[in-house]
Design an enzyme around this catalytic site. Structure first.
Site, short mmCIF file in Angstrom:
data_model
loop_
_atom_site.label_atom_id
_atom_site.label_comp_id
_atom_site.label_asym_id
_atom_site.label_seq_id
_atom_site.Cartn_x
_atom_site.Cartn_y
_atom_site.Cartn_z
N LYS A 198 52.35 46.21 45.17
CA LYS A 198 52.90 44.89 44.83
C LYS A 198 52.55 44.53 43.38
CE LYS A 198 48.75 42.95 46.94
NZ LYS A 198 48.20 42.38 48.18
N TYR A 206 41.74 28.78 15.63
CA TYR A 206 42.09 27.45 16.12
C TYR A 206 40.86 26.68 16.55
CZ TYR A 206 47.06 28.68 16.36
OH TYR A 206 48.35 29.04 16.06
C1 PLP Z 1 47.18 43.34 48.50
C2 PLP Z 1 47.01 43.83 49.89
C3 PLP Z 1 46.35 45.05 50.13
C4 PLP Z 1 45.67 45.83 49.05
O1 PLP Z 1 44.51 45.16 48.65
P1 PLP Z 1 43.42 45.82 47.68
O2 PLP Z 1 42.25 44.96 47.80
O3 PLP Z 1 44.02 45.82 46.32
O4 PLP Z 1 43.21 47.21 48.20
C5 PLP Z 1 46.31 45.50 51.43
N1 PLP Z 1 46.86 44.80 52.44
C6 PLP Z 1 47.48 43.62 52.25
C7 PLP Z 1 48.06 42.89 53.40
C8 PLP Z 1 47.57 43.09 50.97
O5 PLP Z 1 48.17 41.91 50.78
#
Ligand code: PLP
Length: 375
Positions: free
Chosen positions: A34, A270
């Site tokens: 993702k 800044y």
């Molecule tokens: C994002 C996610 C993962 C992976 O998580 P990590 O901590 O990056 O390994 C796994 N399962 C679900 C449901 C997630 O949303």
């Protein structure tokens, strides 16, 4: 001279996947990609991994479509399921696996199945161009995260309705840990216990472990593990995992676009709130919050130039930031600046900035050039 560039090491990525396989040898792998594969570039990550994992997991249907349209024909799981009817129909026609975590999703699916059956009976179905496939549904169970998922006492009813649904080919059980990186808090044991109790009378494939579960909870690997951040050699907390054999996949670098001699008691940038207490040399680096490097980065956060750590000073601006090279520096315009990578771990940077690794990598913006190398 290169401005902000993320260099992705494909062989480090595959090394990490092999390491994950050796940590969870009896589990299939759903590689979670993702958020543009955690900012590493989804298309290339898919190409690198497609023959090494059993499924890809995403959080939005758009990400699933991108993966399928890139030519990957295997399993893709929507980790939060479809968000409305339109997404459900795409899920069915594209044959994505989907999570179902609530009654609203279940009802959308049952309604679609009813219509599907009615049309089939009328014989209309064959003339439609869209074909729906029975899919695998991952029933999400709330074992203690209390974010998504059906309550343990609702599981039997959901399972029964799903297995009776003609658009469901298979039902898996999935849950998620909320404190798997806290080894002594006792909470993960409780979640495992609930997951065991609720699933013991069902013949289903099970999954609960993301990165921390894979690293620290061997008894909870079950049939599928779902690694995200550790695939990139990055820790799920801010303590590095290179000592476990993981290799950082991304190096974020840029260049010095100016080196300026700077007088004591003069401010930089800044707000002028950083004032040098000595004569020194200031380096200007071509990266800023417009690239995703946080604006609120505190003074003293390290970057790596010519093999040594130098501190960020002054306020990070949109396109640039400034570092104190020191009075005796010999660094030149064009020299490479590493923001994080193998020799300056992202965990150290995240810790200095006061954010988590996940946030640093997923907030990189499209302006950052992404390059891939194989060694
Ligand atoms: C994002 C996610 C993962 C992976 O998580 P990590 O901590 O990056 O390994 C796994 N399962 C679900 C449901 C997630 O949303």
């Amino acid at each position: 001279m290169k401005p902000a560039t993320a260099t992705i090491n494909g062989s480090a990525l595959r090394h990490n996947i092999e390491l994950i396989k050796s940590l969870a040898p009896n589990s299939k792998i759903c590689a979670v990609v993702k958020a543009n594969a955690y900012g590493q570039g989804i298309s290339r990550v898919i190409k690198s991994l497609e023959n090494h994992v059993d499924a890809f997991g995403v959080a939005r249907i758009k990400e699933a479509l991108t993966i399928q349209e890139s030519g990957y024909a295997g399993k893709i799981l929507l980790l939060e399921g479809f968000f409305d009817r339109e997404e459900l129909l795409k899920t069915l026609s594209r044959r994505f696996d989907t999570v179902i975590h609530c009654v609203e999703q279940l009802e959308l699916l049952l309604q679609a199945a009813k219509e599907w059956q009615a049309e089939q009976e009328k014989g209309f179905w064959k003339r439609k161009t869209k074909i729906y496939f029975p899919i695998t549904v991952w029933l999400k169970i709330d074992t203690g995260m209390h974010r998504l998922g059906v309550h343990p006492e609702q599981v039997a009813e959901f399972h029964q309705k799903l297995t009776a649904c003609p658009l469901v080919e298979k039902v898996n059980f999935v849950s998620h840990f909320s404190r798997a990186d806290e080894l002594d808090c006792g909470y993960t044991e409780k979640q495992i216990e609930i997951f065991e109790a609720v699933s013991q009378h069902f013949d289903v494939e099970r999954s609960i472990s993301a990165s921390s579960g894979i690293l620290y909870w061997k008894q909870a690997h079950y049939d599928w593990v779902r690694p995200g951040i550790i695939m990139h050699g990055i820790s799920p907390h801010n303590k590095p995992i290179t000592d476990l054999g993981f290799k950082p996949v991304m190096t974020l670098s840029s260049s010095l676009i100016a080196v300026r001699s700077h007088k004591a008691h003069e401010p930089v940038g800044y707000g002028g709130y950083w004032v040098s207490h000595r004569d020194t040399n200031i380096g200007v680096v071509a990266i800023g919050y417009g690239d995703g490097y946080p604006r609120n980065t505190p003074e003293g956060t390290p970057v790596l130039i010519n093999g040594r750590k130098v501190p960020v000073i002054g306020r990070v601006s949109m396109d640039m930031m400034t570092v104190d090279l020191g009075p005796d520096s010999i660094d030149k315009v064009g020299d490479e600046v590493v923001l994080w990578g193998e020799d300056l771990l992202i965990e150290e940077v995240a810790d200095a900035i006061g954010v988590i690794n996940y946030e640093l990598i997923t907030k990189l913006t499209p302006r950052v050039i992404t390059e891939y190398k194989e060694s």
